[in-house]
Design an enzyme around this catalytic site. Structure first.
Site, PDB file in Angstrom:
ATOM      1  N   GLU A   1       0.394  -4.129   7.969  1.00  0.00           N
ATOM      2  CA  GLU A   1       0.301  -4.279   6.514  1.00  0.00           C
ATOM      3  C   GLU A   1       0.620  -5.711   6.062  1.00  0.00           C
ATOM      4  OE1 GLU A   1       2.033  -0.778   4.372  1.00  0.00           O
ATOM      5  OE2 GLU A   1       2.640  -0.211   6.395  1.00  0.00           O
TER       6      GLU A   1
ATOM      7  N   SER B   1       0.296   2.829   4.346  1.00  0.00           N
ATOM      8  CA  SER B   1      -0.940   2.311   3.768  1.00  0.00           C
ATOM      9  C   SER B   1      -2.193   2.955   4.350  1.00  0.00           C
ATOM     10  CB  SER B   1      -1.025   0.792   3.933  1.00  0.00           C
ATOM     11  OG  SER B   1      -0.064   0.147   3.154  1.00  0.00           O
TER      12      SER B   1
ATOM     13  N   TYR C   1      -6.291  -0.793  -1.803  1.00  0.00           N
ATOM     14  CA  TYR C   1      -6.059  -2.228  -1.891  1.00  0.00           C
ATOM     15  C   TYR C   1      -7.291  -3.080  -2.180  1.00  0.00           C
ATOM     16  CZ  TYR C   1      -1.646  -0.879   0.217  1.00  0.00           C
ATOM     17  OH  TYR C   1      -0.443  -0.294   0.476  1.00  0.00           O
TER      18      TYR C   1
ATOM     19  N   ARG D   1       9.039   4.785  -3.764  1.00  0.00           N
ATOM     20  CA  ARG D   1       7.960   5.601  -4.306  1.00  0.00           C
ATOM     21  C   ARG D   1       7.814   6.854  -3.460  1.00  0.00           C
ATOM     22  NH1 ARG D   1       3.268   3.035  -2.887  1.00  0.00           N
ATOM     23  NH2 ARG D   1       2.670   4.893  -1.707  1.00  0.00           N
TER      24      ARG D   1
ATOM     25  N   ASP E   1       5.370  10.128  -2.645  1.00  0.00           N
ATOM     26  CA  ASP E   1       4.010  10.654  -2.772  1.00  0.00           C
ATOM     27  C   ASP E   1       4.033  12.178  -2.739  1.00  0.00           C
ATOM     28  OD1 ASP E   1       3.134   8.052  -2.839  1.00  0.00           O
ATOM     29  OD2 ASP E   1       2.607   7.982  -0.709  1.00  0.00           O
TER      30      ASP E   1
ATOM     31  N   GLU F   1       5.552  11.842   1.538  1.00  0.00           N
ATOM     32  CA  GLU F   1       6.333  10.806   2.197  1.00  0.00           C
ATOM     33  C   GLU F   1       7.007   9.913   1.173  1.00  0.00           C
ATOM     34  OE1 GLU F   1       3.623   7.332   3.628  1.00  0.00           O
ATOM     35  OE2 GLU F   1       2.454   9.184   3.908  1.00  0.00           O
TER      36      GLU F   1
ATOM     37  N   ASN G   1       7.989   5.801   0.366  1.00  0.00           N
ATOM     38  CA  ASN G   1       7.746   4.397   0.669  1.00  0.00           C
ATOM     39  C   ASN G   1       8.935   3.608   0.133  1.00  0.00           C
ATOM     40  OD1 ASN G   1       6.847   1.671   0.607  1.00  0.00           O
ATOM     41  ND2 ASN G   1       4.715   2.352   0.521  1.00  0.00           N
TER      42      ASN G   1
ATOM     43  N   GLY H   1       4.155  -1.479  -2.513  1.00  0.00           N
ATOM     44  CA  GLY H   1       3.361  -2.653  -2.829  1.00  0.00           C
ATOM     45  C   GLY H   1       3.609  -3.152  -4.240  1.00  0.00           C
TER      46      GLY H   1
END
Length: 325
Positions: free
Chosen positions: A30, A160, A226, A264, A266, A280, A282, A286
């Site tokens: 990433e 990602s 992205y 974050r 999800d 999951e 994070n 980003g």
């Protein structure tokens, strides 16, 4: 119901942060996303008067820390194996006694591992899709038929949407086998939830408004995250009691994994039943033009530069921050 109002800023003078390393890039899969995020964070902090400087990767950071060049680190490295989300960087910074943004060693290491995170959630009574662990060399076809199609097959410790196979029927199992063989490490096979993909940012004790992700294609892959400009982000993603519930469950999941600072979570919502299930966490989301935490924070009146400031504030103990305010 979770908090929806941010507390007042604790730091007024940017000099209180000292010299800040914005750690980006690295050598994980990433890297490019991290560089983009890092440039944005660096510009935002500098615009608010913070003495912030870019540092590319952990070896360069070590050299700088040995020389005593930085007082704290804004970590925007993504991923593992050269990234900054798996606990290795956090342990290094703890050893140097240099404060940093985001989660500590244990939470970072845990949440980078999707399988072990799910096990913690299950023990805490939190919902997550059914899954199987695939050891290197496992029979992917047999596991998919045992779990029941459709499924996702993904590395247990990547982010990602790197190296993900979507298996909707037996004809697609061959692609999952190819992905697993190419990765070579432990894989997660997860039962696919057909419905809405959502995410909830966490900043301190505040669960941000949810975002419902509507990609133009069939699913939210690396390109949709992205590169493409046609993915829709609906914020808040839900309404009324459902919005309250997704924010509650996301904050509970964040805390159960030992996470602090920002991150974050999800979540999927089953289209037929409306049930919410956790995917999951994070721990270094980003901060690009496509990123979701800034979009959600803006819904609560927090623009990007203030968001970066608030994240950096969390690297300072409360008493220290109050003394320097």
């Amino acid at each position: 119901m979770t908090a929806t109002v941010f507390p007042p800023l604790r730091i007024a003078d940017p000099r209180a942060f000292g010299r800040v390393a914005v750690l980006m890039g690295g050598s994980s899969a990433e890297r490019e996303v991290s560089l983009d995020s890092g440039r944005n964070v660096l510009a935002a902090l500098q615009a608010r008067g913070v003495d912030a400087h870019a540092v590319d990767g952990i070896p360069a950071l070590v050299d700088a820390l040995v020389s005593g060049k930085f007082d704290r680190v804004f970590n925007i490295l993504h991923g593992n194996k050269g990234g900054g989300e798996d606990g290795v960087l956090q342990g290094l910074l703890d050893a140097f006694e240099v404060p940093y943004t985001g989660c500590g060693v244990l939470a970072s290491a845990l949440t980078m591992d999707k399988i072990r995170t799910k096990q913690v959630w299950i023990s805490a009574g939190l919902p997550t899709p059914k899954f199987l662990r695939l050891a290197p060399g496992a029979d992917v076809r047999a596991a998919a038929l045992e779990l029941g199609l459709p499924v996702f097959v993904k590395p247990s410790s990547e982010g990602s949407s790197v190296g993900v196979a979507r298996v909707v029927d037996e004809a697609a199992i061959g692609e999952a086998v190819r992905v697993a063989d190419a990765y070579g490490g432990e894989m997660l096979m997860e039962q696919m939830v057909v419905g809405d993909e959502l995410t909830v940012g966490i900043l301190g004790e505040v669960a941000l408004p949810s975002i419902r992700i509507v990609p133009k294609g069939e699913w939210y892959d690396y390109n949709a995250k992205y590169i493409a400009d046609d993915t829709q982000y609906l914020c808040p993603g839900l309404e009324g009691a459902q919005e309250d519930e997704i924010r509650r469950i996301a904050l509970a999941a964040f805390r159960a994994a030992g996470c602090t600072g920002w991150g974050r979570v999800d979540v999927m919502r089953d289209r037929a039943s409306g049930a919410l299930t956790l995917l999951e966490v994070n721990t270094a989301p980003g901060m690009t033009s496509h990123s979701l935490v800034p979009k959600a924070a803006r819904q609560l009146g927090v623009e990007f530069d203030e968001l970066c400031w608030r994240i950096l504030e969390q690297s300072m103990p409360v008493r220290d921050a109050e003394a320097r305010a």
